[in-house]
Enzyme design. Structure first.
Site, PDB file in Angstrom:
ATOM      1  N   ASP A 110      -4.052   5.693   6.172  1.00  0.00           N
ATOM      2  CA  ASP A 110      -4.626   6.916   6.731  1.00  0.00           C
ATOM      3  C   ASP A 110      -5.526   6.475   7.883  1.00  0.00           C
ATOM      4  O   ASP A 110      -5.045   6.197   8.982  1.00  0.00           O
ATOM      5  CB  ASP A 110      -5.368   7.630   5.587  1.00  0.00           C
TER       6      ASP A 110
ATOM      7  N   ASP B 228      -1.272  11.044  -5.599  1.00  0.00           N
ATOM      8  CA  ASP B 228      -1.847  12.147  -6.374  1.00  0.00           C
ATOM      9  C   ASP B 228      -2.845  12.971  -5.572  1.00  0.00           C
ATOM     10  O   ASP B 228      -3.255  12.599  -4.471  1.00  0.00           O
ATOM     11  CB  ASP B 228      -2.589  11.585  -7.595  1.00  0.00           C
TER      12      ASP B 228
ATOM     13  N   GLU C 166       0.845  -1.205   0.000  1.00  0.00           N
ATOM     14  CA  GLU C 166       0.000   0.000   0.000  1.00  0.00           C
ATOM     15  C   GLU C 166       0.879   1.253   0.000  1.00  0.00           C
ATOM     16  O   GLU C 166       2.006   1.229   0.506  1.00  0.00           O
ATOM     17  CB  GLU C 166      -0.892  -0.054   1.252  1.00  0.00           C
ATOM     18  N   ASP C 167       0.341   2.344  -0.530  1.00  0.00           N
ATOM     19  CA  ASP C 167       1.107   3.597  -0.518  1.00  0.00           C
ATOM     20  C   ASP C 167       1.060   4.248   0.862  1.00  0.00           C
ATOM     21  O   ASP C 167       2.075   4.602   1.437  1.00  0.00           O
ATOM     22  CB  ASP C 167       0.630   4.581  -1.604  1.00  0.00           C
TER      23      ASP C 167
ATOM     24  N   LYS D  76       0.043   7.542   8.600  1.00  0.00           N
ATOM     25  CA  LYS D  76      -0.312   8.770   9.341  1.00  0.00           C
ATOM     26  C   LYS D  76      -0.988   8.333  10.623  1.00  0.00           C
ATOM     27  O   LYS D  76      -2.219   8.237  10.672  1.00  0.00           O
ATOM     28  CB  LYS D  76      -1.330   9.585   8.537  1.00  0.00           C
TER      29      LYS D  76
ATOM     30  N   VAL E  31      -0.403  14.540   1.472  1.00  0.00           N
ATOM     31  CA  VAL E  31       0.870  14.473   0.743  1.00  0.00           C
ATOM     32  C   VAL E  31       0.658  13.989  -0.693  1.00  0.00           C
ATOM     33  O   VAL E  31      -0.293  13.257  -0.988  1.00  0.00           O
ATOM     34  CB  VAL E  31       1.883  13.550   1.470  1.00  0.00           C
TER      35      VAL E  31
HETATM   36  P1  5GP Z   1      -7.595   4.898   4.483  1.00  0.00           P
HETATM   37  O1  5GP Z   1      -8.511   3.846   3.959  1.00  0.00           O
HETATM   38  O2  5GP Z   1      -6.446   4.354   5.294  1.00  0.00           O
HETATM   39  O3  5GP Z   1      -8.357   5.975   5.227  1.00  0.00           O
HETATM   40  O4  5GP Z   1      -6.994   5.655   3.228  1.00  0.00           O
HETATM   41  C1  5GP Z   1      -6.041   5.060   2.433  1.00  0.00           C
HETATM   42  C2  5GP Z   1      -6.073   5.618   1.035  1.00  0.00           C
HETATM   43  O5  5GP Z   1      -6.372   7.004   1.026  1.00  0.00           O
HETATM   44  C3  5GP Z   1      -4.706   5.492   0.408  1.00  0.00           C
HETATM   45  O6  5GP Z   1      -4.599   4.296  -0.329  1.00  0.00           O
HETATM   46  C4  5GP Z   1      -4.621   6.701  -0.480  1.00  0.00           C
HETATM   47  O7  5GP Z   1      -5.169   6.391  -1.746  1.00  0.00           O
HETATM   48  C5  5GP Z   1      -5.502   7.719   0.168  1.00  0.00           C
HETATM   49  N1  5GP Z   1      -4.751   8.702   0.987  1.00  0.00           N
HETATM   50  C6  5GP Z   1      -4.761   8.825   2.336  1.00  0.00           C
HETATM   51  N2  5GP Z   1      -3.979   9.847   2.733  1.00  0.00           N
HETATM   52  C7  5GP Z   1      -3.457  10.382   1.608  1.00  0.00           C
HETATM   53  C8  5GP Z   1      -2.566  11.481   1.366  1.00  0.00           C
HETATM   54  O8  5GP Z   1      -2.067  12.182   2.257  1.00  0.00           O
HETATM   55  N3  5GP Z   1      -2.272  11.713   0.062  1.00  0.00           N
HETATM   56  C9  5GP Z   1      -2.782  10.997  -0.976  1.00  0.00           C
HETATM   57  N4  5GP Z   1      -2.419  11.347  -2.195  1.00  0.00           N
HETATM   58  N5  5GP Z   1      -3.626   9.958  -0.774  1.00  0.00           N
HETATM   59  C10 5GP Z   1      -3.947   9.661   0.505  1.00  0.00           C
END
Ligand code: 5GP
Length: 205
Positions: free
Chosen positions: A128, A185, A124-125, A156, A179
């Site tokens: 969040d 992106d 995963e990138d 994060k 970011v």
């Molecule tokens: P989560 O499901 O953990 O809330 O979110 C994960 C997804 O949200 C990541 O795979 C990514 O696509 C997007 N994401 C969360 N934070 C960021 C950020 O700071 N920058 C970008 N570009 N994408 C984010």
């Protein structure tokens, strides 16, 4: 599967932003960026360590799932440096509307059945709230994966809401900022910046 080795993430939560002018960032992007949080060299160093650690987890090639599209660069860098081969798979999951989590994850064009009896490593990138990874891990177990591991380039911790169910390998912990760069992106832009950058709030507000 072997015993897991895991180093502490590099902690960039208190790092100051570097001025964009000092880095090779395309002119048209510069005015949108608050600064560079992590230069590409630092990311590369940490990815090398992660690749070594993740390789130690396996005795046979795992199914390495790239979370599209943001993880593409990290995925390539990671698997190229791993010292075992992987079987590649690509999974598109959407969980965000703009810069916020929409509270549900949609998976597109992926047959989780390929995971049956496989050692799965989800790449995963950024973690969040943790929702995307929690749902992906759950679906992998439901599909009958023999084992499930997660490696994420960035995390994060301030935004964490969901336990993902496994202890991930984490590259770099970052502050609660949106970011871009290193293939992450905002609305399809900024992926082609080598460094991890903080976007100016007025761009996404
Ligand atoms: P989560 O499901 O953990 O809330 O979110 C994960 C997804 O949200 C990541 O795979 C990514 O696509 C997007 N994401 C969360 N934070 C960021 C950020 O700071 N920058 C970008 N570009 N994408 C984010």
């Amino acid at each position: 599967m072997k015993c897991t080795m895991r180093s502490d993430p590099l902690d960039a939560r208190n790092w100051s932003l570097c001025p964009v002018e000092q880095f090779d960032v395309k002119e048209s992007y510069r005015k949108d960026l608050a600064g560079i949080l992590i230069p590409s060299g630092k990311i590369e160093e940490r990815v090398k360590q992660l690749a070594y650690e993740v390789s130690q987890d396996y005795t046979k090639p795992p199914l390495a799932v790239c979370m599209m599209t943001g993880a593409l660069k990290f995925y390539g860098d990671l698997v190229m440096r791993m010292n075992i081969p992987v079987t590649p798979e690509y999974l598109t999951a959407t969980s965000q509307a703009g810069t916020e989590s929409k509270g549900k994850v949609d998976f597109h064009g992926f047959d989780f059945d390929v995971m049956k009896d496989q050692d799965v490593v989800i790449v995963e990138d950024i973690k969040d709230t943790g929702l995307t990874l929690r749902e992906t891990v759950n679906e992998s177990w439901k599909a009958g994966a023999a084992s499930v591991k997660v490696v994420t380039a960035f995390d994060k911790p301030a935004r964490k809401k969901h336990d993902i169910g496994v202890e991930p390998h984490i590259g770099i912990t970052i502050p609660d900022k949106y970011v871009v760069g290193y293939w992450l992106d905002f609305k399809g832009r900024y992926r082609d910046i080598a460094h991890l950058c903080v976007l100016k709030p007025e761009i996404f507000q």
